[in-house]
Design an enzyme around this catalytic site. Structure first.
Site, PDB file in Angstrom:
ATOM      1  CB  SER A  53     -10.289   8.023   9.767  1.00  0.00           C
ATOM      2  OG  SER A  53     -10.702   7.237   8.674  1.00  0.00           O
ATOM      3  CG  LEU A  54     -11.595   1.227  10.581  1.00  0.00           C
ATOM      4  CD1 LEU A  54     -13.108   1.381  10.622  1.00  0.00           C
ATOM      5  CD2 LEU A  54     -11.198   0.110   9.624  1.00  0.00           C
TER       6      LEU A  54
ATOM      7  CG  ASP B 147      -2.067  -1.018   1.071  1.00  0.00           C
ATOM      8  OD1 ASP B 147      -2.354  -1.419  -0.079  1.00  0.00           O
ATOM      9  OD2 ASP B 147      -2.641  -1.418   2.096  1.00  0.00           O
ATOM     10  N   GLY B 148       1.991   1.231   0.699  1.00  0.00           N
ATOM     11  CA  GLY B 148       2.861   2.410   0.719  1.00  0.00           C
ATOM     12  C   GLY B 148       3.381   2.753  -0.665  1.00  0.00           C
TER      13      GLY B 148
ATOM     14  CG  ASN C  49       5.467   9.190   2.550  1.00  0.00           C
ATOM     15  OD1 ASN C  49       5.667  10.241   1.950  1.00  0.00           O
ATOM     16  ND2 ASN C  49       6.313   8.185   2.525  1.00  0.00           N
TER      17      ASN C  49
END
Length: 305
Positions: free
Chosen positions: A196-197, A78-79, A251
């Site tokens: 946020s989750l 994902d990064g 990041n």
């Protein structure tokens, strides 16, 4: 000659090896191929008194990545996907995201599916899913000091060993609100399944044109997550005497001093994902985060003695 790109995580040997294999295959098929690593999209950090250590949003593209590029392949986790979109989103380049990492929440395919995925892309048998992005800008008086393109979220929080933060937040034309918390998160629907989750915010399906603001450990029962239209820009003023830290997409970022302001708004650039099948967000939630899985065994009918 058609042109394609490959962006890969150069610290993973499997990604490096696969990038070279795909390059050779595409060149043999008559394509021009440009290679780049995800390093070019890494934002880095600024120091408290020298925040201008960034490149403007539209100047992160690697050499050869331009409007003529048909598509690019991302090899990483994902990064790497987040970094790749910061590099190519201003040019509208669609990305086929291939997971060589762990979670791979943003990736479309796996390495063992790559031959079939590449065949489908070359045959143009795919759809484009567009995800909204944010333009994040830090101002000191009238000077723009730092900016970044964001797909997941912007986080402004206190430094270690300091007390709770106070923020004044303006959303569009609405009256400003005061928030006392350890920090605040402004996220896109894509970022609603990220930080946020974990901070208690709701999951938002990607096609909903909204943003959300989530206080981190607020000092009030009235301070809860707020969902609002993504046409509304957000301006955040720190209302305390100590410096804060701003992080974009987990990041990199910048210090935010007491007289600074942070402006966050929907970017005209979007993240364009190549989808090999119709997007199914609930399936991804179930597969990656376990959402909706039964966790209590259903009782069987037994005869009581």
């Amino acid at each position: 000659m058609p042109k394609a790109g490959i962006i890969y995580n150069d610290v993973k040997p499997v990604a490096c090896r696969t990038a070279q294999e795909i390059k050779d295959q595409l060149i043999d098929s008559g394509w021009e191929v440009c290679l780049a690593t995800g390093v070019g999209g890494i934002l880095g950090y600024s120091s408290p008194h020298s925040p201008v250590c960034h490149a403007p949003i539209d100047r992160l593209n690697p050499p050869g990545f331009d409007y003529d590029m048909k598509f690019a392949i991302v090899l990483g986790g994902d990064g790497t996907v987040l970094s790749a979109f910061r590099q190519v989103a201003p040019y509208g380049i669609p990305l086929l995201t291939v997971n060589t990492g762990h979670m791979g929440f943003l990736t479309e395919s796996y390495l063992n599916q790559l031959p079939q995925a590449l065949e489908a892309v070359l045959a143009e048998e795919y759809q484009i899913e567009e995800r909204s992005m944010l333009a994040v800008q830090l101002y000191r008086e009238h000077d723009l000091l730092w900016e970044a393109l964001c797909l997941n979220e912007v986080v402004i929080h206190r430094e270690p060993l300091t007390s709770m933060c106070h923020f004044e937040v303006e959303i569009g034309r609405h009256a400003p609100v005061d928030i006392a918390a350890d920090g605040i998160i402004v996220s896109t629907p894509t970022g609603s399944t990220a930080y946020s989750l974990s901070a208690g915010g709701p999951v938002i399906t990607p096609g909903v044109p909204v943003l959300q603001l989530v206080p981190i450990c607020p000092h009030s029962l009235a301070s809860r997550a707020l969902v609002f239209a993504n046409s509304e820009p957000v301006t955040i003023f720190p209302a305390n005497t100590t410096s804060l830290v701003m992080i974009v997409d987990g990041n990199g970022g910048s210090y935010v001093l007491p007289d600074d302001r942070v402006r966050i708004q929907r970017s005209p650039h979007t993240a364009r994902f190549i989808r090999l099948r119709p997007p199914e967000f609930f399936h991804v939630l179930r597969e990656k985060l376990g959402w909706g899985l039964p966790h209590i065994a259903k009782p069987t009918s037994v005869e009581l003695p």
